[in-house]
Design an enzyme around this catalytic site. Structure first.
Site, mmCIF file in Angstrom:
data_model
loop_
_atom_site.group_PDB
_atom_site.id
_atom_site.type_symbol
_atom_site.label_atom_id
_atom_site.label_comp_id
_atom_site.label_asym_id
_atom_site.label_seq_id
_atom_site.Cartn_x
_atom_site.Cartn_y
_atom_site.Cartn_z
ATOM 1 N N ASP A 69 -38.199 2.457 -0.478
ATOM 2 C CA ASP A 69 -37.007 1.687 -0.847
ATOM 3 C C ASP A 69 -35.710 2.388 -0.457
ATOM 4 O O ASP A 69 -34.687 2.250 -1.118
ATOM 5 C CB ASP A 69 -36.981 1.395 -2.366
ATOM 6 C CG ASP A 69 -38.315 0.885 -2.866
ATOM 7 O OD1 ASP A 69 -38.816 -0.076 -2.274
ATOM 8 O OD2 ASP A 69 -38.866 1.461 -3.822
ATOM 9 N N HIS A 87 -39.087 -4.916 2.594
ATOM 10 C CA HIS A 87 -37.793 -4.622 3.210
ATOM 11 C C HIS A 87 -36.876 -5.796 2.957
ATOM 12 O O HIS A 87 -37.294 -6.944 3.027
ATOM 13 C CB HIS A 87 -37.904 -4.514 4.724
ATOM 14 C CG HIS A 87 -38.695 -3.354 5.197
ATOM 15 N ND1 HIS A 87 -38.461 -2.072 4.782
ATOM 16 C CD2 HIS A 87 -39.699 -3.283 6.084
ATOM 17 C CE1 HIS A 87 -39.307 -1.271 5.391
ATOM 18 N NE2 HIS A 87 -40.077 -1.984 6.180
HETATM 19 P P1 GDP Z 1 -36.772 -0.387 2.299
HETATM 20 O O1 GDP Z 1 -38.090 -0.758 1.739
HETATM 21 O O2 GDP Z 1 -36.712 1.083 2.599
HETATM 22 O O3 GDP Z 1 -36.334 -1.239 3.440
HETATM 23 O O4 GDP Z 1 -35.704 -0.589 1.143
HETATM 24 P P2 GDP Z 1 -35.350 -1.929 0.378
HETATM 25 O O5 GDP Z 1 -34.943 -2.970 1.335
HETATM 26 O O6 GDP Z 1 -36.379 -2.249 -0.619
HETATM 27 O O7 GDP Z 1 -34.145 -1.442 -0.513
HETATM 28 C C1 GDP Z 1 -32.981 -1.228 -0.025
HETATM 29 C C2 GDP Z 1 -32.018 -2.094 -0.793
HETATM 30 O O8 GDP Z 1 -30.777 -1.510 -0.702
HETATM 31 C C3 GDP Z 1 -31.847 -3.477 -0.179
HETATM 32 O O9 GDP Z 1 -31.489 -4.391 -1.166
HETATM 33 C C4 GDP Z 1 -30.713 -3.267 0.803
HETATM 34 O O10 GDP Z 1 -29.991 -4.440 1.089
HETATM 35 C C5 GDP Z 1 -29.884 -2.290 0.059
HETATM 36 N N1 GDP Z 1 -29.163 -1.335 0.892
HETATM 37 C C6 GDP Z 1 -29.572 -0.748 2.027
HETATM 38 N N2 GDP Z 1 -28.636 0.113 2.453
HETATM 39 C C7 GDP Z 1 -27.617 0.065 1.564
HETATM 40 C C8 GDP Z 1 -26.371 0.742 1.448
HETATM 41 O O11 GDP Z 1 -25.995 1.574 2.258
HETATM 42 N N3 GDP Z 1 -25.608 0.413 0.353
HETATM 43 C C9 GDP Z 1 -26.001 -0.497 -0.581
HETATM 44 N N4 GDP Z 1 -25.198 -0.736 -1.611
HETATM 45 N N5 GDP Z 1 -27.158 -1.150 -0.490
HETATM 46 C C10 GDP Z 1 -27.957 -0.880 0.567
#
Ligand code: GDP
Length: 448
Positions: A34, A62
């Protein structure tokens, strides 16, 4: 005698040229998942020709936000958003066919077009059956009853499917598409094996087979020999190939916080085994790390903050699982973990995401070392009980107390935020290439 004078043992023979071919770019999670890999992948996928998944199943999640629309991907490579790229699901992935189509159809309703035409699936990928998912749930209940604790799996059948794969009773996409009679016989046998282990497990064999036969026809046009597909991709005209890691280093079956891990290799080795490509074709390996740490489910978490700070990170960061809806546990950034992930993956550079979540803090702590009995240890402990007991040494950094979300370049960032970034970079010994300051595509600062 000079080398020139030496007689060739095989005069006239031309040595074959070892053409390494194209290299893949890899994006991997550096913590417990995440980290925001989806966004980094999406960024790189916009200029990729092929986007691959090499391990895991639809237990990963994701989120990619494009033009204000939020897409959720579990099994599909999130690069499927790029209409010019081919998406590839490699042999290391386990596929739940109803889940795959449900995901595709759901995203189609949000605007994703023609995804089936852009998807290639390896014929060597193993299939997750509905009974694998049921067994996943039953095993969790059993673990809870016997040991009082469960692993906290997503109950998507990933663990049981990899177990079938390792015990050589699993069924693959190539089996589904070959002789359906033979497939049906092996399917029955596998279901019966599970039923003898779990007497309450009900499987509607005929009903399941009927559905599987339908799915077989739907995926047939997408299925290819995965090894040859990758070989051609690597050795044809220059192509940009991206590999999107699911899960993360500390969830790796070998290197993660066992037994609270997933069932596949989510570190760099999984790229080769999950796609069928040589190590020499692995190019840049980017690690995605959050500016703090989160973890889903149970297990040791040395920098966890069971206090207001942890709550603040959870609420500001919207730390809720995409797949499970569970609240994530939160704590300070742990550099021991990042160094460990780097030892295994050899990161070329890092993406530091969610820096904006720290915008309101007066002071930010960073875990820089672990101590056992007052002594620093240079490694990350394998044993869970030991990891539970480590004492974390922290460094305190000043917070910047300003909104970083409008920042688009390094110079826009407050000096104290720059200091935080440089501190992490120096401590891990890997350059930070991107900094995330918000959810959307634009909220990514590229540093070099
Ligand atoms: P993944 O499984 O590694 O792709 O992670 P996720 O998608 O589950 O979680 C990442 C969450 O954080 C998502 O809701 C993204 O939209 C959000 N996100 C990603 N990068 C950033 C960031 O730089 N700032 C903020 N506030 N949210 C982010």
């Amino acid at each position: 005698m000079s080398a020139k004078d030496q007689k060739s043992p095989n005069p006239g023979r031309k040595r074959p040229r070892n053409d390494v071919g194209n290299k893949v770019i890899v994006v991997l999670g550096g913590q417990w998942g995440d980290e925001g890999k989806g966004k980094v992948v999406d960024l790189l996928a916009t200029e990729s020709d092929i986007v691959c998944r090499c391990q895991g199943g639809n237990n990963a999640g994701h989120t990619v936000v494009v033009d204000g629309k939020e897409y959720d991907f579990h099994l599909l490579p999130s690069g499927i958003i790029n209409s010019k790229a081919t998406s590839f699901i490699g042999n290391g992935v386990v596929i739940h066919l109803p889940g795959l189509f449900e995901e595709g159809d759901k995203n189609e309703k949000k605007g994703l077009k023609d995804w089936e035409k852009r998807l290639v699936i390896s014929d060597r990928a193993h299939i997750v059956f509905d009974f694998h998912q049921a067994v996943d749930g039953l095993q969790e209940v059993q673990r809870k009853a016997q040991e009082g604790k469960n692993i906290g799996t997503t109950k998507k059948g990933i663990g049981p499917t990899y177990s079938s794969k390792a015990s050589r009773t699993g069924l693959r996409i190539c089996d589904l598409l070959a002789d359906f009679k033979e497939f049906s016989a092996r399917f029955k046998l596998l279901a019966q094996q599970y039923q003898s282990m779990f007497p309450t497990l009900e499987v509607d064999i005929d009903g399941q087979l009927k559905k599987l036969q339908e799915y077989a026809e739907r995926i047939r046009p997408m299925v290819r020999d995965g090894v040859y597909f990758m070989y051609e991709a690597l050795h044809g005209v220059p192509k940009k190939i991206l590999v999107e890691g699911a899960n993360a280093a500390l969830l790796d079956i070998d290197f993660g916080t066992y037994p609270f891990v997933t069932s596949s290799n989510c570190t760099v080795g999984g790229v080769c085994t999950g796609l069928g490509i040589p190590p020499q074709n692995v190019g840049d390996v980017y690690g995605v790390v959050k500016a703090y740490t989160t973890r889903v489910g149970i297990g040791a978490f040395p920098t966890e903050q069971l206090n207001d700070m942890g709550e603040l990170l959870q609420t500001r960061g919207h730390e809720v699982g995409v797949t499970t809806g569970r609240k994530r546990r939160c704590g300070w950034l742990d550099l021991v973990i990042l160094r460990y992930a780097h030892m295994i993956n050899g990161f070329t550079a890092l993406a530091l995401t969610k820096l904006d979540i720290l915008d309101v803090m007066d002071e930010i702590k960073v875990g820089v070392a672990y101590k056992i009995n007052g002594k620093r240890i240079p490694y990350f402990p394998a044993n869970m009980e030991i990891l539970q007991k480590v004492e974390v040494e922290y460094e305190k950094l000043a917070g910047w107390k300003s909104d970083t979300s409008p920042c688009r370049k390094w110079d826009d960032l407050p000096p104290k935020a720059q200091n935080y970034i440089r501190f992490v970079e120096n401590q891990v010994g890997v350059p930070i290439k991107w900094v995330g300051v918000g959810k959307s595509r634009e909220c990514m600062i590229q540093l070099f």
